[in-house]
Enzyme design. Structure first.
Site, mmCIF file in Angstrom:
data_model
loop_
_atom_site.group_PDB
_atom_site.id
_atom_site.type_symbol
_atom_site.label_atom_id
_atom_site.label_comp_id
_atom_site.label_asym_id
_atom_site.label_seq_id
_atom_site.Cartn_x
_atom_site.Cartn_y
_atom_site.Cartn_z
ATOM 1 N N GLU A 116 1.107 -55.913 -8.763
ATOM 2 C CA GLU A 116 1.049 -54.479 -9.137
ATOM 3 C C GLU A 116 0.475 -53.645 -7.904
ATOM 4 O OE1 GLU A 116 2.072 -53.396 -11.794
ATOM 5 O OE2 GLU A 116 1.548 -54.774 -13.534
ATOM 6 N N HIS A 140 -7.406 -52.619 -12.784
ATOM 7 C CA HIS A 140 -6.521 -52.862 -13.978
ATOM 8 C C HIS A 140 -7.121 -53.701 -14.815
ATOM 9 C CE1 HIS A 140 -3.273 -53.252 -16.307
ATOM 10 N NE2 HIS A 140 -2.678 -54.420 -15.526
ATOM 11 N N HIS A 142 -6.910 -55.976 -18.942
ATOM 12 C CA HIS A 142 -6.246 -55.851 -20.190
ATOM 13 C C HIS A 142 -7.619 -55.787 -21.025
ATOM 14 C CE1 HIS A 142 -2.778 -58.099 -18.212
ATOM 15 N NE2 HIS A 142 -2.809 -56.945 -17.923
ATOM 16 N N GLU A 170 -21.874 -40.048 -24.916
ATOM 17 C CA GLU A 170 -21.831 -39.963 -23.304
ATOM 18 C C GLU A 170 -20.391 -40.039 -22.834
ATOM 19 O OE1 GLU A 170 -23.151 -43.533 -21.359
ATOM 20 O OE2 GLU A 170 -21.839 -44.946 -22.345
ATOM 21 N N HIS A 211 -0.712 -52.366 -23.080
ATOM 22 C CA HIS A 211 -0.839 -53.365 -21.780
ATOM 23 C C HIS A 211 -2.045 -53.184 -21.413
ATOM 24 C CE1 HIS A 211 0.647 -54.586 -17.839
ATOM 25 N NE2 HIS A 211 -0.437 -54.792 -17.769
HETATM 26 O O1 2HA Z 1 -0.752 -60.261 -14.291
HETATM 27 O O2 2HA Z 1 -1.951 -57.492 -15.006
HETATM 28 O O3 2HA Z 1 0.122 -55.938 -14.939
HETATM 29 C C1 2HA Z 1 -1.379 -59.170 -13.694
HETATM 30 C C2 2HA Z 1 -1.191 -57.874 -14.552
HETATM 31 C C3 2HA Z 1 0.034 -57.193 -14.422
HETATM 32 ZN ZN ZN Z 2 -1.691 -56.103 -16.469
#
Ligand code: 2HA
Ligand code: ZN
Length: 274
Positions: A116, A140, A142, A170, A211
């Site tokens: 990414e 980022h 998940h 909050e 995602h």
């Molecule tokens: O595998 O999270 O979006 C890495 C990620 C791709």
């Molecule tokens: Zn991801």
């Protein structure tokens, strides 16, 4: 100074490990990047290597020309970052045009920066401009409950912001600008990078439907704290929706009172009557 002894590398590794402990990084899920300060580049410069060639980023980030980033490696597991950081993370340098990068440290057993990278760098470019250089971290993850909500709530900034604000008092204080939502898109490329960085002009949080989530912040504590707060609120929402739904809640006028008391501006677009 040894690269692994620097404060920013230690902070990066701790944040990655904290994210793993939360359960947000199954397998190689998630990625993290940090834009180095000038003095941090000087601190590590004697230990950087010079032997990589320039590679295409896959997009153009001209206002990041010459900058250095610490980023997670593609396919690397967050679970292993604290165990073997030199294999899992890397310091990269952006060339003078903003089209290419090269590896200056890390990924000791080979590899490339996060899949990414385009989204990370385009977010950094936007955030560097809109915060006057203050934001340095793009994260980022998940996050389970936010992902679950993207199957149930309408994929709109308005609805996600308001529902997340309502689930924990909050929240509007922690993310007063709200959150943006990117509809489902193919990850790992330029199109999703453009869509995400557009939202980052307005918000510090961009949710990727089905995602995960991207957060931006000034330092590791603030950025991790932001992700943690949004995901906690999402967890409360999942519990509410799994019971009988809301029987009472925080009202638009309650939010206006909160804004006054905590000296934050809450855009009226999120305080609609339901
Ligand atoms: O595998 O999270 O979006 C890495 C990620 C791709
Ligand atoms: Zn991801």
């Amino acid at each position: 100074m040894k690269i692994l002894d620097t404060k920013f590398v230690k902070g990066f590794i701790k944040m990655a490990d904290d994210g793993f402990q939360q359960g947000w990084h199954e397998r190689n899920g998630g990625n993290l990047s940090y834009r180095l300060k000038e003095e941090e580049v000087m601190e590590v410069m004697p230990r950087l290597s010079n032997n990589d060639e320039w590679h295409d980023i896959g997009t153009s980030v001209p206002t990041l020309a010459g900058e250095f980033f610490l980023v997670t490696g593609s396919g690397k597991y967050f679970r292993n970052i604290s165990v073997d950081p030199e294999v899992c993370i890397t310091i990269i340098e952006i060339d003078s045009t903003g089209d290419k990068y090269r590896i200056r440290w890390g990924l000791a057993e080979g590899g490339t920066p996060t899949s990414e990278l385009a989204t990370h760098l385009m977010n950094h470019e936007v955030k560097k401009a809109v915060t006057g250089g203050k934001h340095r971290v793009i994260y980022h993850a998940h996050t389970t409950n936010i992902i679950a909500l993207t199957f149930v709530l309408p994929l709109s900034d308005k609805v996600f912001t308001r529902e997340l604000w309502e689930a924990a008092t909050e929240c509007p204080v922690v993310f007063p600008k709200g959150v943006g939502v990117v509809p489902w898109m193919v990850p790992g490329g330029r199109d999703i990078a453009i869509a995400t960085s557009e939202l980052m002009k307005k918000y510090d949080v961009a949710i990727w439907a089905h995602h995960g989530m991207f957060c931006s912040g000034e330092d590791f504590d603030l950025t991790f704290g932001l992700m943690h707060t949004v995901e906690k609120s999402a967890e409360i929402l999942v519990k509410i929706f799994s019971m009988s739904g809301k029987h009472q809640t925080i009202t638009p006028d309650n939010f206006r009172d909160l804004a006054k008391a905590f000296h934050v501006e809450l855009p009226e677009e999120f305080l609609y009557e339901k």
